[in-house]
Scaffold this motif. Structure first.
Motif: not given
Ligand code: GUN
Length: 286
Positions: A57-85
């Motif tokens: 329908i013409g929307l841009n989709f920006h995906a941010y994947f933190y999979g168990n294999k690709t980002a096993p050590n991602i922290t809550q703080q890093q996710i929050i920083e991504m949201i803030s950005w």
């Protein structure tokens, strides 16, 4: 007579077409950002479907994947920083965190970091909702999907009893509030001992558990409307709901999986993105 199936896909297609025409008239292509943490198969499917629907329908989709294999050590703080950005990115009109996320994270705390004006899932919990004088809080797409499914039955539901089986207040609380506004009596229950005594009293039974065929025929009141929000992977690209298909023999209406609540939820999400983009566009041209 077997239950009539609520064709969420067909209902969704009509709304998507209308949205596509409206989006084509906007000055800027709106954008949705989706954060997926972990490897939950239903979440991966949902994100894929959201991406496809956006493209259609013409929307841009920006995906941010933190999979168990690709980002096993991602922290809550890093996710929050991504949201803030993303909160301060002008190309992004709406942000979602696909649920459920791994148990080590606090879902509600993470969601609460999404700027209110970009909370297209409507899952933020606001301490003082009355302090927001000029802002309409968006209704969660999941709630709108359930409302549309119920409306499509053309039944008068005022005074009826609904039972919601759900472990997460993020989903169940706004659902309860929404149904109560329509004069429906609501009980939220967990799938614990003797729960079927409650489900058998429900004129409207709503289930969101992620447990394949958990609701059996014997647990359902005859002629109930059954809304299945479960999505469970049962084989390569094969999906099943939380409701045993045999429930169709006792219910009056049933949402199928796939093709019921899923496509409606995706559609109402995109509608929220459009509504916000329109609002942003207007506020910038003033
Ligand atoms: N998981 C299942 N349904 C939903 C939804 O509507 N939004 C999000 N963020 N996660 C979900």
């Amino acid at each position: 007579m077997p239950a009539q199936l609520i064709d969420g896909k067909a209902l969704a297609e009509k709304i998507l077409l209308d949205l596509k025409n409206k989006i084509a008239k906007l000055k800027r292509r709106p954008g949705l950002a989706a954060i997926l943490i972990g490897d939950d198969p239903a979440s991966i499917l949902y994100i894929k479907n959201k991406k496809l629907a956006c493209e259609k329908i013409g929307l841009n989709f920006h995906a941010y994947f933190y999979g168990n294999k690709t980002a096993p050590n991602i922290t809550q703080q890093q996710i929050i920083e991504m949201i803030s950005w993303l909160n301060s990115d002008d190309k992004v009109d709406g942000i979602i965190v696909q649920l459920p996320i791994p148990k080590k994270f606090n879902s509600q705390n993470i969601i609460n970091k999404i700027k209110l004006e970009k909370d297209v899932d409507g899952f933020r919990r606001l301490k003082n909702i009355n302090s927001l004088v000029n802002y309409d809080v968006l209704s969660p797409p999941l709630i709108e999907a359930v409302k549309a499914a119920l409306k499509s039955t053309s039944q008068n539901l005022s005074g009826k009893t609904a039972v919601i089986i759900c472990n997460s207040p993020i989903f169940s609380e706004p659902m309860k509030t929404s149904l109560e506004k329509n004069n429906i009596k609501v009980k939220i229950i967990k799938p614990e001992k003797n729960f079927s005594e409650e489900t058998k009293k429900a004129d409207i039974l709503i289930i969101i558990l992620g447990k394949k065929y958990f609701i059996k025929q014997s647990m359902v009141k005859p002629n109930a409307i059954v809304i299945d929000i479960g999505t469970n992977l049962i084989g390569k690209n094969k999906w099943a709901g939380d409701v045993d298909p045999k429930v169709a023999q006792v219910a009056s209406w049933l949402t199928p999986v796939p093709g019921g609540i899923g496509p409606l939820t995706v559609t109402y999400l995109l509608k929220n993105v459009y509504d916000l983009a329109l609002k942003n566009q207007k506020s910038k041209t003033i």
